[in-house]
Scaffold this motif. Structure first.
Motif, PDB file in Angstrom:
ATOM      1  N   ARG A  82       0.837  -1.134  -0.161  1.00  0.00           N
ATOM      2  CA  ARG A  82      -0.005   0.087  -0.065  1.00  0.00           C
ATOM      3  C   ARG A  82       0.674   1.311   0.080  1.00  0.00           C
ATOM      4  NH1 ARG A  82      -4.658  -1.799   4.423  1.00  0.00           N
ATOM      5  NH2 ARG A  82      -5.545  -3.371   3.153  1.00  0.00           N
ATOM      6  N   PHE A  83       2.159   0.886   0.242  1.00  0.00           N
ATOM      7  CA  PHE A  83       2.912   2.133   0.219  1.00  0.00           C
ATOM      8  C   PHE A  83       4.060   2.525  -1.010  1.00  0.00           C
ATOM      9  CE2 PHE A  83       1.894   1.120   4.530  1.00  0.00           C
ATOM     10  CZ  PHE A  83       1.662   2.204   5.233  1.00  0.00           C
ATOM     11  N   GLU A  84       3.653   1.733  -2.260  1.00  0.00           N
ATOM     12  CA  GLU A  84       4.415   1.675  -3.171  1.00  0.00           C
ATOM     13  C   GLU A  84       4.696   3.036  -4.223  1.00  0.00           C
ATOM     14  OE1 GLU A  84       2.335  -0.074  -7.011  1.00  0.00           O
ATOM     15  OE2 GLU A  84       1.713  -1.386  -5.186  1.00  0.00           O
ATOM     16  N   ASN A  85       3.301   3.889  -3.912  1.00  0.00           N
ATOM     17  CA  ASN A  85       3.464   5.188  -4.215  1.00  0.00           C
ATOM     18  C   ASN A  85       3.935   6.283  -3.423  1.00  0.00           C
ATOM     19  OD1 ASN A  85       2.390   4.716  -6.948  1.00  0.00           O
ATOM     20  ND2 ASN A  85       0.520   3.955  -5.763  1.00  0.00           N
ATOM     21  N   ALA A  86       4.503   5.918  -2.243  1.00  0.00           N
ATOM     22  CA  ALA A  86       5.011   6.809  -1.323  1.00  0.00           C
ATOM     23  C   ALA A  86       6.116   7.595  -1.932  1.00  0.00           C
ATOM     24  CB  ALA A  86       5.446   6.119  -0.036  1.00  0.00           C
ATOM     25  N   GLY A  95      12.577   8.228  -0.719  1.00  0.00           N
ATOM     26  CA  GLY A  95      13.204   8.321   0.346  1.00  0.00           C
ATOM     27  C   GLY A  95      12.352   8.570   1.572  1.00  0.00           C
ATOM     28  N   HIS A  96      11.041   8.144   1.444  1.00  0.00           N
ATOM     29  CA  HIS A  96      10.007   8.049   2.562  1.00  0.00           C
ATOM     30  C   HIS A  96       9.296   7.021   2.506  1.00  0.00           C
ATOM     31  CE1 HIS A  96      10.943  12.610   3.405  1.00  0.00           C
ATOM     32  NE2 HIS A  96      11.014  12.644   2.274  1.00  0.00           N
ATOM     33  N   LYS A  97       9.716   6.160   1.758  1.00  0.00           N
ATOM     34  CA  LYS A  97       9.045   4.748   1.861  1.00  0.00           C
ATOM     35  C   LYS A  97       9.601   3.843   3.015  1.00  0.00           C
ATOM     36  CE  LYS A  97       8.348   4.351  -3.277  1.00  0.00           C
ATOM     37  NZ  LYS A  97       8.449   3.402  -4.364  1.00  0.00           N
ATOM     38  N   PRO A  98       8.770   3.134   3.669  1.00  0.00           N
ATOM     39  CA  PRO A  98       9.033   2.156   4.771  1.00  0.00           C
ATOM     40  C   PRO A  98      10.278   1.462   4.431  1.00  0.00           C
ATOM     41  CG  PRO A  98       6.722   2.334   4.623  1.00  0.00           C
ATOM     42  CD  PRO A  98       7.111   3.020   3.368  1.00  0.00           C
ATOM     43  N   LYS A 122      16.487  17.127  10.106  1.00  0.00           N
ATOM     44  CA  LYS A 122      17.069  16.123   8.999  1.00  0.00           C
ATOM     45  C   LYS A 122      16.895  16.809   7.425  1.00  0.00           C
ATOM     46  CE  LYS A 122      16.409  11.477   7.210  1.00  0.00           C
ATOM     47  NZ  LYS A 122      17.722  11.052   7.038  1.00  0.00           N
ATOM     48  N   TYR A 123      15.629  17.214   7.394  1.00  0.00           N
ATOM     49  CA  TYR A 123      15.478  17.817   5.927  1.00  0.00           C
ATOM     50  C   TYR A 123      15.156  19.207   5.772  1.00  0.00           C
ATOM     51  CZ  TYR A 123      13.756  13.124   5.572  1.00  0.00           C
ATOM     52  OH  TYR A 123      13.494  11.781   5.727  1.00  0.00           O
ATOM     53  N   PHE A 124      16.035  20.044   6.595  1.00  0.00           N
ATOM     54  CA  PHE A 124      15.979  21.382   6.574  1.00  0.00           C
ATOM     55  C   PHE A 124      16.698  21.806   5.404  1.00  0.00           C
ATOM     56  CE2 PHE A 124      17.059  25.982   7.683  1.00  0.00           C
ATOM     57  CZ  PHE A 124      15.735  26.302   8.061  1.00  0.00           C
ATOM     58  N   ASP A 125      17.777  21.451   4.966  1.00  0.00           N
ATOM     59  CA  ASP A 125      18.578  21.971   3.830  1.00  0.00           C
ATOM     60  C   ASP A 125      17.662  22.027   2.522  1.00  0.00           C
ATOM     61  OD1 ASP A 125      20.641  22.515   4.990  1.00  0.00           O
ATOM     62  OD2 ASP A 125      21.697  20.764   4.577  1.00  0.00           O
ATOM     63  N   GLU A 126      16.939  20.566   2.493  1.00  0.00           N
ATOM     64  CA  GLU A 126      15.813  20.463   1.516  1.00  0.00           C
ATOM     65  C   GLU A 126      14.810  21.470   1.504  1.00  0.00           C
ATOM     66  OE1 GLU A 126      12.750  16.865   0.017  1.00  0.00           O
ATOM     67  OE2 GLU A 126      14.444  16.547   0.953  1.00  0.00           O
ATOM     68  N   MET A 185       8.974  17.433   5.301  1.00  0.00           N
ATOM     69  CA  MET A 185       8.504  16.003   5.304  1.00  0.00           C
ATOM     70  C   MET A 185       9.079  15.392   6.342  1.00  0.00           C
ATOM     71  SD  MET A 185       8.352  15.299   1.142  1.00  0.00           S
ATOM     72  CE  MET A 185       7.469  13.646   1.420  1.00  0.00           C
ATOM     73  N   ALA A 186       8.445  14.359   7.192  1.00  0.00           N
ATOM     74  CA  ALA A 186       8.836  13.499   7.948  1.00  0.00           C
ATOM     75  C   ALA A 186       9.420  12.093   7.238  1.00  0.00           C
ATOM     76  CB  ALA A 186       7.513  12.905   9.027  1.00  0.00           C
ATOM     77  N   GLU A 187      10.157  11.284   7.959  1.00  0.00           N
ATOM     78  CA  GLU A 187      10.739  10.052   7.404  1.00  0.00           C
ATOM     79  C   GLU A 187       9.689   9.191   7.049  1.00  0.00           C
ATOM     80  OE1 GLU A 187      13.826  11.249  10.896  1.00  0.00           O
ATOM     81  OE2 GLU A 187      11.747  11.170  10.641  1.00  0.00           O
ATOM     82  N   ILE A 188       8.865   9.145   7.944  1.00  0.00           N
ATOM     83  CA  ILE A 188       7.654   8.238   7.590  1.00  0.00           C
ATOM     84  C   ILE A 188       6.386   9.328   8.179  1.00  0.00           C
ATOM     85  CG2 ILE A 188       6.415   6.218   8.406  1.00  0.00           C
ATOM     86  CD1 ILE A 188       8.499   5.613   6.723  1.00  0.00           C
ATOM     87  N   SER A 189       5.262   9.129   7.259  1.00  0.00           N
ATOM     88  CA  SER A 189       4.086   9.910   7.656  1.00  0.00           C
ATOM     89  C   SER A 189       3.195   8.893   8.499  1.00  0.00           C
ATOM     90  CB  SER A 189       3.384  10.332   6.313  1.00  0.00           C
ATOM     91  OG  SER A 189       2.259  10.692   6.624  1.00  0.00           O
ATOM     92  N   HIS A 190       2.692   9.543   9.418  1.00  0.00           N
ATOM     93  CA  HIS A 190       2.080   8.549  10.312  1.00  0.00           C
ATOM     94  C   HIS A 190       0.411   8.894  10.043  1.00  0.00           C
ATOM     95  CE1 HIS A 190       5.113   7.579  13.399  1.00  0.00           C
ATOM     96  NE2 HIS A 190       5.389   8.887  13.495  1.00  0.00           N
ATOM     97  N   ARG A 191       0.303   9.855   9.161  1.00  0.00           N
ATOM     98  CA  ARG A 191      -1.032  10.116   9.029  1.00  0.00           C
ATOM     99  C   ARG A 191      -1.347   9.317   7.810  1.00  0.00           C
ATOM    100  NH1 ARG A 191      -1.485  15.218   6.486  1.00  0.00           N
ATOM    101  NH2 ARG A 191       0.757  15.149   6.238  1.00  0.00           N
TER     102      ARG A 191
END
Length: 260
Positions: free
Chosen positions: A16-20, A23-26, A107-111, A119-125
């Motif tokens: 269900r996460f193949e479209n994440a 860099g943020h896929k589990p 972690k992602y501030f430069d980006e 963006m978080a590493e993994i989106s809990h939402r």
């Protein structure tokens, strides 16, 4: 996990996460990941009812900041940690991230300086949507039939191949046409678009919700502007959020209201 204090629990298979986003896929963090367990802890309605500007009678920030944020994050982490131990001792690998996305900001501030996005590493939402316990409202918050938007989330990645729960397929929990995108109209940071939408695919569902300016939102999340319970009245520059302005104002005003 319900017996341990979680109010809602769902399980999502890795496909269900193949479209994440890349860099943020589990599997970007745990290639062996086969399932994600999503849990939600209810935030009591009274915690929101009493929230308000600090100088208004009969209003207080502290009930939500502790019971709806700090303690709820801690309790969900204890539940996730307990399940992680159970799975690890049964021979499966596990991985968990902090329950609040703002912890990923550095972690992602430069980006962020380039994209104006956080963006978080993994989106809990999105994990909660994939696990079938929630839909996303126009404002991007998770909505559940049981509690509306009043829950806080956490997620556990595991190499165990668990039986998934179906994705939510009940009545729509958000109807922006009916309410006129009220969430966007009352947002003190003006961080939610009233008309412009974005979409993503989770499992076999296309999820559509409002475009969200995460940098503008951060002023409210950190209690820096009026309408967020702030003691400061910082003015957000017009247009898209500016990461450097946010950082300078945050540091210059020594704001720590949401630090846990």
């Amino acid at each position: 996990m319900l017996d341990w204090g979680a109010d809602l629990v769902g399980i999502a298979p890795i496909d269900r996460f193949e479209n994440a986003p890349k860099g943020h896929k589990p599997t970007d963090f745990m290639p062996e990941c086969k399932s994600l367990i999503s849990i939600a802890l209810h935030i009591f309605d009274g915690m929101a009812d009493v929230w308000g500007e600090y100088d208004k009678p009969n209003k207080s920030l502290t009930p939500y900041l502790f019971y709806g944020y700090g303690l709820t994050n801690l309790e969900s982490s204890k539940i996730i940690n307990r399940m992680a131990k159970h799975l690890e001792y049964s021979g499966f690998k596990t991985l968990a991230f902090m329950p609040t996305w703002i912890s990923s900001m550095t972690k992602y501030f430069d980006e962020t300086l380039v994209t104006n996005e956080l963006m978080a590493e993994i989106s809990h939402r999105h994990a909660a949507v994939a696990a079938g316990i929630a839909q996303l409202g126009w404002n991007g918050l998770t909505l559940t039939p049981e509690f509306g938007s009043m829950q806080r989330l956490n997620t556990l990645l595991t190499s165990a191949e668990l039986e998934p729960t179906p994705m939510y397929n009940g009545p729509k929990l958000c109807n922006p046409d009916k309410c006129g995108t009220k969430c966007a109209q009352i947002c003190p940071a003006d961080a939610i678009s009233e008309k412009e939408s974005q979409s993503c695919n989770i499992g076999d569902q296309q999820i559509t919700y409002g475009v969200h300016d995460n940098i503008r939102c951060a002023y409210g999340v950190h209690g820096m502007i009026q309408g967020s319970g702030a003691r400061t009245d910082i003015q957000i520059p017009p247009g898209p959020g500016q990461p450097l302005h946010f950082l300078e104002e945050h540091q210059g005003n020594n704001i720590h209201i949401y630090d846990t």
